[in-house]
Scaffold this motif. Structure first.
Motif, PDB file in Angstrom:
ATOM      1  N   LYS A 200       0.940  -1.307  -0.063  1.00 31.36           N
ATOM      2  CA  LYS A 200       0.022  -0.148   0.071  1.00 31.36           C
ATOM      3  C   LYS A 200       0.828   1.463  -0.133  1.00 31.36           C
TER       4      LYS A 200
ATOM      5  N   VAL B 137      -8.309   5.285  10.007  1.00 32.95           N
ATOM      6  CA  VAL B 137      -8.418   4.180   8.957  1.00 32.95           C
ATOM      7  C   VAL B 137      -6.768   3.579   9.057  1.00 32.95           C
TER       8      VAL B 137
ATOM      9  N   LYS C  72      -4.283   0.515   7.712  1.00 32.81           N
ATOM     10  CA  LYS C  72      -3.828  -0.552   6.869  1.00 32.81           C
ATOM     11  C   LYS C  72      -2.625  -1.243   7.061  1.00 32.81           C
TER      12      LYS C  72
ATOM     13  N   VAL D  98      -7.396  -4.219   6.973  1.00 32.02           N
ATOM     14  CA  VAL D  98      -7.810  -2.654   7.171  1.00 32.02           C
ATOM     15  C   VAL D  98      -8.701  -2.610   8.340  1.00 32.02           C
TER      16      VAL D  98
ATOM     17  N   GLU E 170      -4.475   6.416   7.489  1.00 34.52           N
ATOM     18  CA  GLU E 170      -5.008   7.394   6.199  1.00 34.52           C
ATOM     19  C   GLU E 170      -6.342   8.198   6.812  1.00 34.52           C
TER      20      GLU E 170
ATOM     21  N   TYR F 201      -9.963   9.624   6.482  1.00 33.02           N
ATOM     22  CA  TYR F 201     -11.074   8.799   6.287  1.00 33.02           C
ATOM     23  C   TYR F 201     -11.816   9.451   5.004  1.00 33.02           C
ATOM     24  N   LEU F 202     -12.252   8.406   4.123  1.00 34.98           N
ATOM     25  CA  LEU F 202     -12.902   9.100   2.884  1.00 34.98           C
ATOM     26  C   LEU F 202     -14.412   8.754   3.070  1.00 34.98           C
TER      27      LEU F 202
ATOM     28  N   GLU G  53     -18.745   3.648  -2.214  1.00 31.46           N
ATOM     29  CA  GLU G  53     -17.316   3.172  -2.796  1.00 31.46           C
ATOM     30  C   GLU G  53     -17.950   2.544  -4.181  1.00 31.46           C
TER      31      GLU G  53
ATOM     32  N   VAL H   4      -9.422   4.588  -3.308  1.00 28.16           N
ATOM     33  CA  VAL H   4      -9.189   4.096  -1.766  1.00 28.16           C
ATOM     34  C   VAL H   4      -7.899   3.147  -1.911  1.00 28.16           C
ATOM     35  N   GLU H   5      -7.933   2.159  -3.105  1.00 26.32           N
ATOM     36  CA  GLU H   5      -6.919   1.336  -3.315  1.00 26.32           C
ATOM     37  C   GLU H   5      -6.807   0.908  -4.670  1.00 26.32           C
TER      38      GLU H   5
HETATM   39  P1  AMP Z   1      -8.435  -1.406   1.220  1.00 27.14           P
HETATM   40  O1  AMP Z   1      -7.936  -2.920   1.541  1.00 27.14           O
HETATM   41  O2  AMP Z   1      -7.703  -0.327   1.025  1.00 27.14           O
HETATM   42  O3  AMP Z   1      -9.456  -1.540   0.105  1.00 27.14           O
HETATM   43  O4  AMP Z   1      -9.492  -1.294   2.312  1.00 27.14           O
HETATM   44  C1  AMP Z   1     -10.744  -2.183   2.292  1.00 27.14           C
HETATM   45  C2  AMP Z   1     -11.841  -1.360   2.678  1.00 27.14           C
HETATM   46  O5  AMP Z   1     -11.761  -0.557   3.903  1.00 27.14           O
HETATM   47  C3  AMP Z   1     -12.349  -0.413   1.650  1.00 27.14           C
HETATM   48  O6  AMP Z   1     -13.044  -0.900   0.651  1.00 27.14           O
HETATM   49  C4  AMP Z   1     -13.065   0.553   2.548  1.00 27.14           C
HETATM   50  O7  AMP Z   1     -14.269   0.070   2.726  1.00 27.14           O
HETATM   51  C5  AMP Z   1     -12.429   0.853   3.828  1.00 27.14           C
HETATM   52  N1  AMP Z   1     -11.379   1.692   3.463  1.00 27.14           N
HETATM   53  C6  AMP Z   1     -10.393   1.705   3.287  1.00 27.14           C
HETATM   54  N2  AMP Z   1      -9.636   2.785   3.153  1.00 27.14           N
HETATM   55  C7  AMP Z   1     -10.663   3.757   3.461  1.00 27.14           C
HETATM   56  C8  AMP Z   1     -10.440   5.331   3.720  1.00 27.14           C
HETATM   57  N3  AMP Z   1      -9.640   6.034   3.615  1.00 27.14           N
HETATM   58  N4  AMP Z   1     -11.702   5.801   4.270  1.00 27.14           N
HETATM   59  C9  AMP Z   1     -12.840   5.066   4.363  1.00 27.14           C
HETATM   60  N5  AMP Z   1     -12.917   3.906   4.331  1.00 27.14           N
HETATM   61  C10 AMP Z   1     -11.700   3.044   3.898  1.00 27.14           C
END
Ligand code: AMP
Ligand code: GLY
Length: 434
Positions: A104, A142, A144, A154, A187, A189-190, A194, A284-285
């Protein structure tokens, strides 16, 4: 064309399902595959899908013209490098490019260099750094895990102690096999819904598929722990009409160009996980492969033969590929998960009723195995049941009717996949550009 698909989940079953319908494909092999694929592909034993030598040897043995790698672990392990080096076309990035998913912090560096909008973040290797980052970036927190964690690394929480505990757990692990120092990314928060958009690329051109929405939490109402994904639907009628074009020009194309410029061209699927926030689009990713379960609904609607598309990407000829054609239908998939998933899924439970499911519903196998005559569970996500219909309500009805005739002892599934969208209740914040 002969194609070898590497992997054994519902995503790979969906790929096999679509490839089997491509008239150009006259030989289809899956390694190790699963019992659901056996009717459309030859299953080939493969003890370790992350073993580059074994996958390349198998591809040679079956005379594959194209190898399609489903999961991230073989990509990160360099399986695509080995297949390509052996002279066989491969759909999936080399290890150096798959790091977009495998790390990441690397992904964050690439996003910064390519000017891609994403959440503010801090990369931390000590709990003191994490504590400071939590204070700077604020709640909801958040945190990760930096490495591959199958969507489960996460934690999003407004409890500072929970955030710290997750960070400590990640940082206290022994150094990974890669020899990297344990690292977490904290991170901003977003907010906002999604969206997942898969972009097919040959390292230069980008062809977007249709956007889908995934349901990551284990329980109805987006409660419970994060999972690999409990269901999905496509298309997204509520999404802004220029969404796909904006993702391609602001995110996918600059990322693909940057990867090429740094000498690590990205060939395969650039999976863009997005949040539509009040401040505009944010990544987000990134993932380096098709998403699971979104693939199940995206491919349910793709009318263009899949084999030709993936071969064009693998051979650098995507610019000459004709525009994609899509069904106007809607598709919904519901994941049936084993008792204990995601924390500690139980295996070996009998699965019944799969044979009673008929079109327009169908069942893609994820974690299944044959025990004599009986189909049994062998993984956390057991089945991915797909329903197709002229609107979202019809597709949901078809999918859930099929789920209801299947029994997997002790299993659980969400009842609210695509429900808010069916009811017109997905809220998209008005973009306030910064
Ligand atoms: P990721 O493995 O980075 O996709 O994160 C898994 C899930 O965590 C995402 O699909 C989001 O639902 C949640 N998530 C990850 N990053 C954020 C963020 N910065 N703000 C809010 N939710 C997040
Ligand atoms: N559905 C989320 C993923 O494939 O990563």
């Amino acid at each position: 064309m002969k194609i070898l698909v590497v992997g054994s989940g519902a995503r790979e079953h969906a790929l096999v399902h679509s490839l089997a319908a491509d008239p150009q494909v006259d030989g289809l092999f899956a390694a190790p595959g699963n019992p659901g694929m056996a009717s459309s592909a030859t299953l080939c034993p493969l003890a370790d899908p992350t073993d580059p030598v074994a996958v390349t040897a198998l591809a040679r043995e079956v005379g594959a013209d194209l190898v399609v790698i489903g999961p991230e672990a073989p990509l990160v392990a360099g399986v695509a490098n080995a297949v390509r080096e052996s002279g066989i076309a491969c759909f999936g990035p080399d290890a150096a490019a798959a790091a977009l998913e495998g790390s990441k912090s690397f992904a964050k560096d690439v996003m910064a260099a390519a000017g891609v909008p994403t959440a503010a973040a801090r990369v931390c290797t000590t709990v003191d750094e994490v504590a400071e980052a939590l204070d700077v970036l604020g709640s909801p927190y958040v945190v990760k895990d930096d490495g591959l964690a199958a969507g489960k690394g996460v934690v999003v929480t407004d409890n500072r102690m929970t955030a710290m505990a997750h960070a400590a757990q990640c940082l206290n692990r022994p150094e990974e096999a890669t020899g990297r120092m344990p690292t977490v990314v904290v991170e901003e928060y977003l907010d906002g819904p999604e969206v997942s958009l898969f972009c097919v690329t040959d390292g230069t051109s980008v062809v977007p598929l249709a956007p889908a929405q995934d349901f990551k939490r284990a329980l109805d109402g987006d409660e419970g722990p994060n999972t690999g994904g409990m269901g999905a639907y496509s298309p997204l009628d509520w999404a802004p009409t220029d969404l796909v074009a904006e993702v391609v020009t602001r995110i996918a194309e600059p990322t693909v160009a940057h990867m090429r410029d740094r000498g690590t061209p990205f060939v395969g699927i650039l999976y863009v996980g997005l949040a539509l926030t009040s401040r505009g689009l944010r990544v987000v990713e990134f993932n380096a492969r098709f998403g699971d379960p979104e693939t199940q609904v995206v491919l349910a609607r793709l009318r263009t033969p899949l084999g030709g598309l993936l071969y064009a990407a693998a051979t650098g000829t995507l610019a000459a590929h004709p525009p994609l054609r899509w069904s106007t239908d809607h598709a919904v998939t519901v994941v049936v998960a084993a008792q204990g998933y995601p924390e500690g899924p139980r295996k070996g439970d009998p699965i019944d009723g799969v044979d009673q499911v008929n079109e327009p519903a169908y069942v893609l196998h994820a974690g299944t195995a044959q025990s004599g005559e009986q189909l049994v569970s062998s993984g956390g996500r057991v089945l991915s049941v797909v329903g197709v219909g002229p609107d979202l309500g019809a597709a949901r009805q078809v999918a859930y009717a099929a789920v209801d005739v299947i029994s997997v002892r002790g299993s659980h599934h969400r009842r609210d996949i695509a429900l808010a969208a069916e009811q017109g209740q997905v809220w998209v914040p008005l973009p306030v550009r910064d």
